[in-house]
Design a protein around this motif. Structure first.
Motif, mmCIF file in Angstrom:
data_model
loop_
_atom_site.group_PDB
_atom_site.id
_atom_site.type_symbol
_atom_site.label_atom_id
_atom_site.label_comp_id
_atom_site.label_asym_id
_atom_site.label_seq_id
_atom_site.Cartn_x
_atom_site.Cartn_y
_atom_site.Cartn_z
ATOM 1 N N ALA A 72 26.050 -25.895 -37.396
ATOM 2 C CA ALA A 72 26.303 -26.637 -36.164
ATOM 3 C C ALA A 72 25.441 -26.133 -35.012
ATOM 4 N N ILE A 73 25.333 -24.806 -34.880
ATOM 5 C CA ILE A 73 24.544 -24.239 -33.777
ATOM 6 C C ILE A 73 23.063 -24.571 -33.945
ATOM 7 N N LEU A 74 22.560 -24.442 -35.169
ATOM 8 C CA LEU A 74 21.147 -24.747 -35.392
ATOM 9 C C LEU A 74 20.854 -26.223 -35.171
ATOM 10 N N LEU A 75 21.803 -27.063 -35.555
ATOM 11 C CA LEU A 75 21.619 -28.495 -35.326
ATOM 12 C C LEU A 75 21.515 -28.780 -33.826
ATOM 13 N N GLY A 76 22.450 -28.269 -33.047
ATOM 14 C CA GLY A 76 22.415 -28.470 -31.611
ATOM 15 C C GLY A 76 21.189 -27.865 -30.967
ATOM 16 N N ASN A 77 20.805 -26.677 -31.410
ATOM 17 C CA ASN A 77 19.640 -25.988 -30.839
ATOM 18 C C ASN A 77 18.353 -26.762 -31.117
ATOM 19 N N ASN A 78 18.189 -27.227 -32.342
ATOM 20 C CA ASN A 78 16.964 -27.958 -32.699
ATOM 21 C C ASN A 78 16.879 -29.306 -31.989
ATOM 22 N N VAL A 79 18.008 -29.986 -31.868
ATOM 23 C CA VAL A 79 18.004 -31.257 -31.144
ATOM 24 C C VAL A 79 17.588 -31.023 -29.694
ATOM 25 N N ALA A 80 18.142 -29.979 -29.065
ATOM 26 C CA ALA A 80 17.803 -29.682 -27.671
ATOM 27 C C ALA A 80 16.327 -29.329 -27.524
ATOM 28 N N ASN A 81 15.801 -28.497 -28.422
ATOM 29 C CA ASN A 81 14.396 -28.086 -28.329
ATOM 30 C C ASN A 81 13.437 -29.254 -28.566
ATOM 31 N N ILE A 82 13.719 -30.030 -29.604
ATOM 32 C CA ILE A 82 12.823 -31.144 -29.939
ATOM 33 C C ILE A 82 12.849 -32.208 -28.845
ATOM 34 N N LEU A 83 14.052 -32.524 -28.353
ATOM 35 C CA LEU A 83 14.170 -33.547 -27.310
ATOM 36 C C LEU A 83 13.494 -33.086 -26.017
ATOM 37 N N SER A 84 13.684 -31.819 -25.649
ATOM 38 C CA SER A 84 13.043 -31.315 -24.430
ATOM 39 C C SER A 84 11.525 -31.327 -24.573
ATOM 40 N N ALA A 85 11.004 -30.989 -25.744
ATOM 41 C CA ALA A 85 9.552 -31.015 -25.972
ATOM 42 C C ALA A 85 9.023 -32.441 -25.906
ATOM 43 N N SER A 86 9.784 -33.397 -26.443
ATOM 44 C CA SER A 86 9.354 -34.800 -26.415
ATOM 45 C C SER A 86 9.312 -35.321 -24.978
ATOM 46 N N LEU A 87 10.342 -34.993 -24.201
ATOM 47 C CA LEU A 87 10.381 -35.429 -22.809
ATOM 48 C C LEU A 87 9.254 -34.791 -21.999
ATOM 49 N N ALA A 88 8.991 -33.506 -22.284
ATOM 50 C CA ALA A 88 7.913 -32.829 -21.569
ATOM 51 C C ALA A 88 6.565 -33.449 -21.907
ATOM 52 N N THR A 89 6.367 -33.797 -23.156
ATOM 53 C CA THR A 89 5.098 -34.430 -23.563
ATOM 54 C C THR A 89 4.912 -35.767 -22.857
ATOM 55 N N ALA A 90 5.979 -36.569 -22.801
ATOM 56 C CA ALA A 90 5.896 -37.868 -22.121
ATOM 57 C C ALA A 90 5.618 -37.688 -20.633
ATOM 58 N N LEU A 91 6.260 -36.678 -20.035
ATOM 59 C CA LEU A 91 6.092 -36.436 -18.609
ATOM 60 C C LEU A 91 4.670 -35.973 -18.283
ATOM 61 N N PHE A 92 4.154 -35.015 -19.065
ATOM 62 C CA PHE A 92 2.811 -34.479 -18.801
ATOM 63 C C PHE A 92 1.730 -35.504 -19.139
ATOM 64 N N THR A 93 1.984 -36.353 -20.125
ATOM 65 C CA THR A 93 1.020 -37.408 -20.462
ATOM 66 C C THR A 93 0.925 -38.427 -19.331
ATOM 67 N N ARG A 94 2.066 -38.693 -18.712
ATOM 68 C CA ARG A 94 2.092 -39.639 -17.585
ATOM 69 C C ARG A 94 1.286 -39.094 -16.392
ATOM 70 N N ILE A 95 1.367 -37.759 -16.207
ATOM 71 C CA ILE A 95 0.680 -37.154 -15.063
ATOM 72 C C ILE A 95 -0.788 -36.884 -15.361
ATOM 73 N N PHE A 96 -1.071 -36.261 -16.554
ATOM 74 C CA PHE A 96 -2.435 -35.800 -16.846
ATOM 75 C C PHE A 96 -3.159 -36.636 -17.898
ATOM 76 N N GLY A 97 -2.514 -37.657 -18.374
ATOM 77 C CA GLY A 97 -3.164 -38.481 -19.372
ATOM 78 C C GLY A 97 -3.119 -37.829 -20.740
#
Length: 444
Positions: A72-97
């Protein structure tokens, strides 16, 4: 005139950034919880629960099923890490292309490593029980929510492990209490926190289940026995001059034990016999000693020490004769022998003064009696000689040499040098033992 606000710094930007921070916080929570709950001592948590500490009982319940907890902990941890990385990629792509992908990877790696992994785990490992009691309740709620998903993941994992021949029992204990205690004692002794004497006593008590009567009994060749057909006055003299309180009685041959005489019982019988008789000591020759003797108590040589100690206490007896599978006499065991395995040698004013079984020399060698048990040698000198094939040092040398050595023969095995100093008939009476230079002395 104020410079215009960049178009990307809109509400969507701040919502995405806030989501990333929240997800990193969740990841930190999962990482710290995993470390705390897996590193926390269940013994300390149980003690806290008994004292009424809040959260300790919840932490105990959460850690009962380690596989489900980790899933359960690993599932929650991986979802949080992957989702945060995806959001960061979308955000930085919007700013820096297109260059924002690499930048997002770099920034998120640093943030996750420091704030979501190292920092929370370092904090959790510094006080695992304290942190575990704090996070137990929210983690238990997480287990309820993610239970269906974790169950599916568990089935998949076990199915894959079975393909490789690995089966996991659902009721399998994830740790051994005995091994945990023994390891903590050994570690504490190595670090100087636990005294060697305290370690030996506690380990001795833990080892009683793994050791048998045969390993510590007094061999039959060393048992002091009395002939039941002796004249009562001679037998009385022998009992009074013996350092032992209880003595076996045999008739015909030493294998034929017919009773056990207790010195106090014999003296009471003599006193009663004299009072009821003519009062003359010569009349003791008419005393029937067998009416005073106790029935002998026989035990198998394979009985575990822990079980035998309980049997002694249950029967309110301190003395037993050991026999093999054929019923032949092998030796003698007392309750004191078992207690000595825990507290060490017990001597009183009646014990005969004997030469020490293990004597150090100025040259760094040790003169050792052949009858010394390997366990006693390891215990006193912190060595690690194996005792699976033999109980005594002499037996170990004979087992390794595959013959009965002559005086002066030298053998080297297990990182030690053994020299036979004395031999009596077919028995090795005395040896000189020295750790060999260049070899790491094994520790128990």
């Amino acid at each position: 005139m104020d410079s215009p606000i960049p178009a990307f710094l809109d509400l969507s930007f701040w919502l995405t950034a806030g989501a990333i921070v929240l997800l990193l916080a969740l990841s930190a929570f999962f990482s710290g919880s995993e470390t705390a709950l897996t590193a926390a001592s269940r013994a300390k948590l149980r003690s806290g629960a008994d004292k009424g500490e809040p959260g300790a009982d919840a932490a105990l319940r959460v850690t009962e099923d380690s596989e489900k907890l980790i899933g359960a902990i690993l599932l929650g941890n991986n979802v949080a890490n992957i989702l945060s990385a995806s959001l960061a990629t979308a955000l930085f792509t919007r700013i820096f292309g297109s260059g924002g992908v690499a930048l997002a990877t770099l920034v998120m790696t640093v943030l996750v490593l420091i704030f979501a992994e190292v920092l929370p785990k370092t904090w959790a490992i510094s006080a695992p029980e304290h942190v575990a009691t704090r996070v137990a309740r929210p983690v238990r709620g997480l287990l309820v929510i993610l239970s269906p998903v974790v169950s599916v993941v568990r089935l998949i994992v076990r199915g894959i492990l079975r393909l490789f021949g690995q089966r996991i029992d659902a009721d399998q204990q994830m740790f051994s209490v005995r091994d945990e205690i023994a390891g903590a004692l050994s570690l504490g002794s190595a670090e100087g926190v636990v005294d060697k004497e305290d370690r030996d006593r506690l380990l001795g008590a833990l080892d009683l289940d793994d050791r048998t009567v045969e390993e510590i009994m007094l061999h039959r060749s060393q048992i002091e026995m009395l002939d039941a057909d002796m004249a009562p006055d001679a037998l009385l003299t022998a009992v009074l001059t013996s350092p032992h309180t209880r003595l076996p009685l045999y008739r015909g041959e030493r294998e034929n034990v017919v009773g056990v005489i207790h010195a106090k019982d014999l003296l009471r019988a003599v006193e009663k016999f004299l009072r009821e008789g003519d009062g003359k000591l010569d009349s003791v020759s008419d005393l029937d000693v067998m009416k005073v003797a106790m029935k002998p108590y026989f035990i198998p040589e394979t009985t575990p020490l822990n079980e035998q100690m309980r049997e002694f206490l249950k029967r309110r007896m301190h003395f037993a004769l050991v026999v093999d599978e054929y019923g032949d006499l092998k030796g003698l065991l007392t309750l004191e022998d078992i207690i000595e395995e825990i507290v060490g040698d017990i001597s009183d004013e009646m014990d005969l003064k004997t030469e020490r079984q293990i004597r150090p020399t100025d040259s760094g060698d040790y003169i050792v009696d052949g009858a010394t048990t390997i366990r006693d040698l390891n215990r006193e000198l912190d060595w690690g000689l194996p005792d699976e094939e033999a109980n005594t040092v002499a037996g170990l040398v004979i087992s390794e040499a595959q013959t009965i050595p002559e005086v002066g023969q030298v053998f080297s095995f297990y990182g030690f040098r053994f020299e036979v100093l004395e031999r009596k008939d077919n028995r090795i009476a005395r040896l000189r033992i020295r750790p060999e230079l260049g070899d790491e002395t094994p520790t128990p």
